[in-house]
Design a protein around this motif. Structure first.
Motif, PDB file in Angstrom:
ATOM      1  N   ASP A 157      43.986  40.440  36.636  1.00 24.91           N
ATOM      2  CA  ASP A 157      45.386  39.959  36.799  1.00 24.91           C
ATOM      3  C   ASP A 157      45.880  39.880  35.320  1.00 24.91           C
ATOM      4  O   ASP A 157      46.889  40.586  35.020  1.00 24.91           O
ATOM      5  CB  ASP A 157      45.857  38.825  37.198  1.00 24.91           C
ATOM      6  CG  ASP A 157      45.558  38.539  38.891  1.00 24.91           C
ATOM      7  OD1 ASP A 157      45.772  39.758  39.679  1.00 24.91           O
ATOM      8  OD2 ASP A 157      45.278  37.752  39.619  1.00 24.91           O
TER       9      ASP A 157
ATOM     10  N   SER B 134      45.958  43.674  33.847  1.00 26.33           N
ATOM     11  CA  SER B 134      46.904  44.529  34.594  1.00 26.33           C
ATOM     12  C   SER B 134      48.362  44.004  34.138  1.00 26.33           C
ATOM     13  O   SER B 134      49.029  44.975  33.615  1.00 26.33           O
ATOM     14  CB  SER B 134      46.998  44.028  36.069  1.00 26.33           C
ATOM     15  OG  SER B 134      48.054  44.908  36.701  1.00 26.33           O
TER      16      SER B 134
ATOM     17  N   ILE C 261      40.368  47.846  42.740  1.00 20.89           N
ATOM     18  CA  ILE C 261      41.310  46.546  43.238  1.00 20.89           C
ATOM     19  C   ILE C 261      41.218  46.446  44.906  1.00 20.89           C
ATOM     20  O   ILE C 261      41.177  45.422  45.321  1.00 20.89           O
ATOM     21  CB  ILE C 261      42.476  46.752  42.864  1.00 20.89           C
ATOM     22  CG1 ILE C 261      42.794  46.668  41.127  1.00 20.89           C
ATOM     23  CG2 ILE C 261      43.670  45.909  43.588  1.00 20.89           C
ATOM     24  CD1 ILE C 261      43.809  47.278  40.539  1.00 20.89           C
TER      25      ILE C 261
ATOM     26  N   GLN D 135      39.497  40.288  46.112  1.00 17.16           N
ATOM     27  CA  GLN D 135      40.724  39.816  45.729  1.00 17.16           C
ATOM     28  C   GLN D 135      41.834  40.085  46.863  1.00 17.16           C
ATOM     29  O   GLN D 135      41.583  40.984  47.587  1.00 17.16           O
ATOM     30  CB  GLN D 135      41.275  40.866  44.484  1.00 17.16           C
ATOM     31  CG  GLN D 135      40.373  40.664  43.391  1.00 17.16           C
ATOM     32  CD  GLN D 135      40.771  41.649  42.403  1.00 17.16           C
ATOM     33  OE1 GLN D 135      41.903  41.755  42.189  1.00 17.16           O
ATOM     34  NE2 GLN D 135      39.978  42.491  42.141  1.00 17.16           N
ATOM     35  N   ASP D 136      42.613  38.816  47.140  1.00  8.81           N
ATOM     36  CA  ASP D 136      43.578  39.039  48.119  1.00  8.81           C
ATOM     37  C   ASP D 136      44.673  39.778  47.635  1.00  8.81           C
ATOM     38  O   ASP D 136      45.985  38.807  48.098  1.00  8.81           O
ATOM     39  CB  ASP D 136      43.670  37.572  48.994  1.00  8.81           C
ATOM     40  CG  ASP D 136      42.526  37.313  49.987  1.00  8.81           C
ATOM     41  OD1 ASP D 136      42.263  38.301  50.679  1.00  8.81           O
ATOM     42  OD2 ASP D 136      42.036  36.190  49.881  1.00  8.81           O
ATOM     43  N   ARG D 137      44.769  40.529  46.878  1.00 10.68           N
ATOM     44  CA  ARG D 137      46.187  40.915  46.377  1.00 10.68           C
ATOM     45  C   ARG D 137      46.271  42.482  46.750  1.00 10.68           C
ATOM     46  O   ARG D 137      46.938  43.104  45.847  1.00 10.68           O
ATOM     47  CB  ARG D 137      46.248  40.597  44.978  1.00 10.68           C
ATOM     48  CG  ARG D 137      46.183  39.135  44.829  1.00 10.68           C
ATOM     49  CD  ARG D 137      45.902  38.957  43.417  1.00 10.68           C
ATOM     50  NE  ARG D 137      45.173  39.298  42.254  1.00 10.68           N
ATOM     51  CZ  ARG D 137      43.960  38.910  42.484  1.00 10.68           C
ATOM     52  NH1 ARG D 137      43.601  37.922  43.027  1.00 10.68           N
ATOM     53  NH2 ARG D 137      43.168  39.322  41.422  1.00 10.68           N
TER      54      ARG D 137
ATOM     55  N   LEU E  85      50.008  43.749  46.664  1.00  8.03           N
ATOM     56  CA  LEU E  85      50.586  43.662  45.438  1.00  8.03           C
ATOM     57  C   LEU E  85      50.209  44.847  44.363  1.00  8.03           C
ATOM     58  O   LEU E  85      51.118  45.262  43.960  1.00  8.03           O
ATOM     59  CB  LEU E  85      50.181  42.398  44.780  1.00  8.03           C
ATOM     60  CG  LEU E  85      50.618  42.164  43.431  1.00  8.03           C
ATOM     61  CD1 LEU E  85      52.098  42.043  43.269  1.00  8.03           C
ATOM     62  CD2 LEU E  85      50.159  40.924  42.813  1.00  8.03           C
ATOM     63  N   TYR E  86      48.920  44.953  44.427  1.00  4.29           N
ATOM     64  CA  TYR E  86      48.327  46.113  43.801  1.00  4.29           C
ATOM     65  C   TYR E  86      48.849  47.370  44.217  1.00  4.29           C
ATOM     66  O   TYR E  86      48.646  48.583  43.384  1.00  4.29           O
ATOM     67  CB  TYR E  86      46.874  45.801  43.540  1.00  4.29           C
ATOM     68  CG  TYR E  86      46.821  44.701  42.225  1.00  4.29           C
ATOM     69  CD1 TYR E  86      46.821  45.290  41.055  1.00  4.29           C
ATOM     70  CD2 TYR E  86      46.320  43.620  42.337  1.00  4.29           C
ATOM     71  CE1 TYR E  86      46.675  44.368  39.846  1.00  4.29           C
ATOM     72  CE2 TYR E  86      46.065  42.501  41.351  1.00  4.29           C
ATOM     73  CZ  TYR E  86      46.496  43.123  40.370  1.00  4.29           C
ATOM     74  OH  TYR E  86      46.029  42.067  39.266  1.00  4.29           O
TER      75      TYR E  86
ATOM     76  N   LYS F 155      52.196  48.077  42.990  1.00  3.47           N
ATOM     77  CA  LYS F 155      52.111  48.457  41.483  1.00  3.47           C
ATOM     78  C   LYS F 155      51.818  49.839  41.281  1.00  3.47           C
ATOM     79  O   LYS F 155      52.266  50.709  40.522  1.00  3.47           O
ATOM     80  CB  LYS F 155      50.851  47.488  40.777  1.00  3.47           C
ATOM     81  CG  LYS F 155      51.657  45.971  40.709  1.00  3.47           C
ATOM     82  CD  LYS F 155      50.328  45.520  40.061  1.00  3.47           C
ATOM     83  CE  LYS F 155      50.529  43.885  39.916  1.00  3.47           C
ATOM     84  NZ  LYS F 155      51.299  43.730  38.643  1.00  3.47           N
TER      85      LYS F 155
ATOM     86  N   PRO G 180      38.738  42.772  51.457  1.00  5.95           N
ATOM     87  CA  PRO G 180      40.110  42.914  51.854  1.00  5.95           C
ATOM     88  C   PRO G 180      40.664  44.238  52.690  1.00  5.95           C
ATOM     89  O   PRO G 180      41.532  44.139  53.607  1.00  5.95           O
ATOM     90  CB  PRO G 180      40.770  42.934  50.604  1.00  5.95           C
ATOM     91  CG  PRO G 180      40.344  42.037  49.543  1.00  5.95           C
ATOM     92  CD  PRO G 180      38.701  42.719  49.941  1.00  5.95           C
TER      93      PRO G 180
END
Length: 487
Positions: A248, A251, A284, A289-291, A294-295, A298, A470
């Motif tokens: 994070d 990034s 990623i 990671q629970d994102r 989001l990524y 991006k 994930p």
């Protein structure tokens, strides 16, 4: 004649290059053989169809030497001579567009001939054009170092008392970029090798990356070479993201510098950044990671720059089929199906003709899966005629989901079973693809739960799915939550 060196080269020439090759061999400076020119004029009639039977070697001999007794050595020596000229022509074509190489060597010759007025004037002109490092991927990096070396040497050799240190600084900047590029790329290569093949190989530059104090160097560069700082920091933060370190934070730092400066970067440098991004994307999406969404968003923002600047044309006129599919998958992870629709519509003609139908059908199918039009998705998957090995696995995954949501559970099981058998045949032991296999096996457990009385075992399956990566967890949990709501 189709396998002969000369034919292989000239067959690859564009029409304009083929015409220029004719001018090249007509020049006495390059070629003194009239027979080579005669051979070219024979071949010219058939360009680019050099498989024509009229060009069999015995028939070419008769055209070259009418009335003479056939002597294979003569014609083969002539063709060999043309092959050597064709190789020289390729070099000539390359160097005539490489001003930084040609002019630097012109400078070297002026220095050898000791013509001070001309050499000094040319050196200053070249320094203004090629003497300053801007990004990692500069075609003139080596020439830049050489030019600044010349300037520094001339200053040291002069009798003036005060020296200008700028040549030394610029030389150092080139050298730093050159070394750091090797370090970062090597470190990524080692990581990718370990990730894909679970195998290590020694690389001194990769080891140097781990030993080098980047943070300290960046602080120094920020004060003493701001332009270098931006480039090196962008590359460093991107590599750290790829290695899964402080994702994070790194990034955020990467994006800030990238978007402030990307309009100044060459296409070659941006292309190299996107190659690294593809590695970062894997980390990623597959990392703990629970994102993911989001990524993925991006990444779409970065892909938009990639497409707008047509960076895919750096090494060819088309978007590679795997890259096209990867962009669609990224948009699917971002839940941005409008992006997929616009992407397919806007860039379908940027695919190679031989790839176009299959890649488009698969992409449109993936789009329909995303908007829950499962019957239409299956229709498009079925239109893929000659999928590559990787694409065939993508299609099976998509078809499994479609049949599940259409409640064709037996067919979904059959497709998933075929996937597992094919995986074990082609990818057994491949570490980079085990996540997909894990997904399919959990999917089969979900099928057992769905077809059981009262959804028996749903709680245990949910617990197991929550421990998965994930990329696996998110789609399966959506299915499980849907079942729980309808229970």
């Amino acid at each position: 004649m189709k396998e002969i060196k000369a034919i292989l080269i000239i067959k690859a020439l564009t029409p304009d290059e083929f015409k220029n090759f004719g001018k090249f061999i007509e020049s006495p400076y390059h070629n003194s053989s009239k027979n080579v020119i005669k051979l070219y004029n024979i071949l010219k009639k058939y360009y680019p169809d050099f498989d024509n039977r009229a060009l069999e070697i015995t028939k070419v001999f008769k055209k070259m030497y009418p009335g003479d007794k056939y002597h294979e050595g003569n014609i083969r020596n002539l063709i060999s001579e043309m092959g050597q000229l064709a190789e020289s022509f390729l070099s000539f074509e390359f160097y005539k567009t490489q001003d930084h190489i040609v002019k630097t060597h012109e400078l070297i010759m002026l220095r050898h001939k000791n013509i001070p007025v001309l050499k000094d004037k040319l050196l200053n002109t070249l320094l203004a054009k090629y003497g300053k490092a801007k990004t990692f991927i500069e075609p003139y990096s080596q020439e830049g170092i050489l030019l600044n070396n010349f300037k520094a040497f001339d200053q040291d050799s002069s009798e003036k008392g005060r020296r200008d240190s700028s040549a030394y600084s610029r030389r150092s900047e080139f050298a730093a970029l050159f070394a750091i590029e090797f370090m970062t790329v090597s470190r990524l290569n080692v990581y990718v090798n370990e990730y894909n093949h679970n195998d290590k190989y020694p690389d001194l530059m990769a080891k140097m990356y781990d030993a080098f104090n980047f943070e300290e160097f960046l602080e120094y560069a920020k004060l003493n070479s701001p332009q270098l700082y931006k480039v090196i920091a962008i590359q460093y933060y991107l590599v750290e993201i790829s290695l899964g370190r402080n994702v994070d934070e790194n990034s955020f730092k990467f994006e800030k510098l990238f978007y402030e400066n990307c309009r100044y970067f060459s296409k070659e440098y941006l292309y190299s950044l996107f190659n690294t991004l593809s590695v970062s994307y894997q980390v990623i999406v597959n990392g703990e990671q629970d994102r993911v969404v989001l990524y993925a968003k991006k990444l779409l923002k970065l892909y938009s720059i990639f497409l707008k600047r047509k960076l895919y044309k750096i090494h060819g006129p088309f978007i590679g089929p795997q890259l096209f599919i990867t962009m669609v998958k990224a948009a699917s992870l971002a839940d941005d199906y409008e992006w997929i629709r616009k992407f397919i519509s806007g860039y379908k003609d940027e695919l190679r003709p031989e790839d176009k139908n299959d890649i488009l059908n698969c992409s449109i199918a993936d789009y329909n899966v995303g908007i829950k039009n499962y019957a239409e998705a299956l229709n498009y998957y079925s239109k893929v005629e000659k999928p590559s090995l990787i694409l065939s696995f993508t299609i099976k995954l998509g078809m499994m989901r479609c049949h599940y949501f259409l409640e064709n559970y037996e067919t979904a099981w059959s497709v998933s079973d075929a996937y597992i058998r094919s995986f074990e045949r082609h990818f057994k032991g491949n570490k980079s693809r085990t996540a997909e296999l894990h997904y399919v096996k959990l999917f089969q457990k979900l099928l057992k739960v769905v077809t059981s009385a009262n959804l028996k075992g749903l709680g245990m399956l949910e617990f197991e799915v929550k421990k998965a990566l994930p990329r696996i967890r998110i789609p399966l949990l959506k299915m499980i939550n849907s079942l729980k709501q309808n229970k």
